[in-house]
Design a protein around this motif. Structure first.
Motif, PDB file in Angstrom:
ATOM      1  N   GLU A   6       0.829  -1.199   0.000  1.00  0.00           N
ATOM      2  CA  GLU A   6       0.000   0.000   0.000  1.00  0.00           C
ATOM      3  C   GLU A   6       0.866   1.252   0.000  1.00  0.00           C
ATOM      4  OE1 GLU A   6      -2.130  -2.781   3.073  1.00  0.00           O
ATOM      5  OE2 GLU A   6      -0.089  -2.191   2.564  1.00  0.00           O
ATOM      6  N   SER A   7       0.287   2.324  -0.504  1.00  0.00           N
ATOM      7  CA  SER A   7       0.937   3.628  -0.451  1.00  0.00           C
ATOM      8  C   SER A   7      -0.140   4.700  -0.503  1.00  0.00           C
ATOM      9  CB  SER A   7       1.922   3.808  -1.617  1.00  0.00           C
ATOM     10  OG  SER A   7       1.245   3.709  -2.851  1.00  0.00           O
ATOM     11  N   GLY A   8       0.259   5.929  -0.177  1.00  0.00           N
ATOM     12  CA  GLY A   8      -0.647   7.048  -0.321  1.00  0.00           C
ATOM     13  C   GLY A   8      -1.209   7.612   0.961  1.00  0.00           C
ATOM     14  N   GLY A   9      -0.907   6.974   2.090  1.00  0.00           N
ATOM     15  CA  GLY A   9      -1.402   7.510   3.352  1.00  0.00           C
ATOM     16  C   GLY A   9      -0.689   8.791   3.735  1.00  0.00           C
ATOM     17  N   GLY A  10      -1.177   9.412   4.791  1.00  0.00           N
ATOM     18  CA  GLY A  10      -0.534  10.633   5.261  1.00  0.00           C
ATOM     19  C   GLY A  10      -1.389  11.370   6.246  1.00  0.00           C
ATOM     20  N   LEU A  18      -7.493  11.885   0.049  1.00  0.00           N
ATOM     21  CA  LEU A  18      -6.301  11.087  -0.205  1.00  0.00           C
ATOM     22  C   LEU A  18      -6.662  10.002  -1.209  1.00  0.00           C
ATOM     23  CD1 LEU A  18      -4.766  10.433   3.341  1.00  0.00           C
ATOM     24  CD2 LEU A  18      -3.723  11.776   1.514  1.00  0.00           C
ATOM     25  N   ARG A  19      -5.649   9.525  -1.903  1.00  0.00           N
ATOM     26  CA  ARG A  19      -5.834   8.381  -2.768  1.00  0.00           C
ATOM     27  C   ARG A  19      -4.822   7.312  -2.373  1.00  0.00           C
ATOM     28  NH1 ARG A  19      -4.471   7.330  -9.124  1.00  0.00           N
ATOM     29  NH2 ARG A  19      -6.295   6.084  -9.664  1.00  0.00           N
ATOM     30  N   LEU A  20      -5.349   6.203  -1.912  1.00  0.00           N
ATOM     31  CA  LEU A  20      -4.502   5.084  -1.524  1.00  0.00           C
ATOM     32  C   LEU A  20      -4.363   4.131  -2.704  1.00  0.00           C
ATOM     33  CD1 LEU A  20      -5.942   4.269   2.025  1.00  0.00           C
ATOM     34  CD2 LEU A  20      -4.310   6.041   1.343  1.00  0.00           C
ATOM     35  N   SER A  21      -3.188   3.559  -2.830  1.00  0.00           N
ATOM     36  CA  SER A  21      -2.936   2.577  -3.875  1.00  0.00           C
ATOM     37  C   SER A  21      -2.456   1.283  -3.248  1.00  0.00           C
ATOM     38  CB  SER A  21      -1.869   3.086  -4.848  1.00  0.00           C
ATOM     39  OG  SER A  21      -2.283   4.255  -5.502  1.00  0.00           O
ATOM     40  N   GLN A 119      -0.756   4.445   7.084  1.00  0.00           N
ATOM     41  CA  GLN A 119      -1.406   5.262   8.100  1.00  0.00           C
ATOM     42  C   GLN A 119      -2.104   6.460   7.472  1.00  0.00           C
ATOM     43  OE1 GLN A 119      -1.437   4.898  11.697  1.00  0.00           O
ATOM     44  NE2 GLN A 119      -2.966   6.531  11.506  1.00  0.00           N
ATOM     45  N   VAL A 120      -3.347   6.642   7.860  1.00  0.00           N
ATOM     46  CA  VAL A 120      -4.099   7.847   7.501  1.00  0.00           C
ATOM     47  C   VAL A 120      -4.466   8.554   8.796  1.00  0.00           C
ATOM     48  CG1 VAL A 120      -6.238   8.744   6.512  1.00  0.00           C
ATOM     49  CG2 VAL A 120      -4.997   6.897   5.351  1.00  0.00           C
TER      50      VAL A 120
END
Length: 124
Positions: A6-10, A18-21, A119-120
Motif C-alpha cells: 500500500e501507499s498514499g497515506g498521510g 487522499l488516494r490510496l494505492s 497510516q491515515v
C-alpha cells in the motif's frame, strides 16, 4: 502467494482527500476479490470497501459510503481507494487485502493476503 504493497497515506486536515494505492505482485490478482480495511487503535478491523473479480461488484462499509471510492486496474495489478471528505474518525491504518477464492468480500477473516498497511491521520 500474492504480495500487496500500500501507499498514499498521510496526514490531512478534515475535509481533505487522499488516494490510496495497493500494488499486487505474484499469485492471481485478477481472480481475487480485493478489499480495503482499516483499524484504529483499540478497535477491531473494519470493512471499508471491496471489489469482486468476477463481476466487478463494489461494496462499501456503512461509515464510508458516499465518501470513499474503490477501483481496480487489472492491467496494472493495482487497486485504489479514493477517500474524500475525511473526518477525524477516519484516522486508522488502512490495509489492502486479497481474497483469492472470490467468495467473500466484507469478512476480514476470509482474506488470505494482506499488505503492511498505510497510516491515515485526519486532523480536526
Amino acid at each position: 502467494q500474492v504480495e500487496l504493497v500500500e501507499s498514499g497515506g498521510g496526514l490531512v486536515q478534515a475535509g481533505g482527500s487522499l488516494r490510496l494505492s495497493c500494488a499486487a505482485s505474484g499469485g492471481t490478482f485478477t481472480s481475487s476479490n480485493m478489499g480495503w480495511f482499516r483499524q484504529a487503535p483499540g478497535k477491531e478491523r473494519e470493512f471499508v470497501a471491496a471489489v469482486t473479480w468476477r463481476s466487478g461488484n463494489i461494496y462499501y462499509g456503512a461509515s464510508v459510503k458516499g465518501r470513499f471510492t474503490i477501483s481496480r486496474d487489472n492491467a496494472k495489478n493495482t487497486v485504489y481507494l479514493q477517500i474524500n471528505s475525511l473526518k477525524p474518525e477516519d484516522t486508522a491504518v488502512y490495509y489492502c487485502a486479497a481474497e483469492p477464492t472470490g467468495t467473500y468480500y466484507s469478512d476480514y477473516r476470509q482474506y488470505r493476503y494482506w499488505g503492511q498497511g498505510t497510516q491515515v491521520t485526519v486532523s480536526s
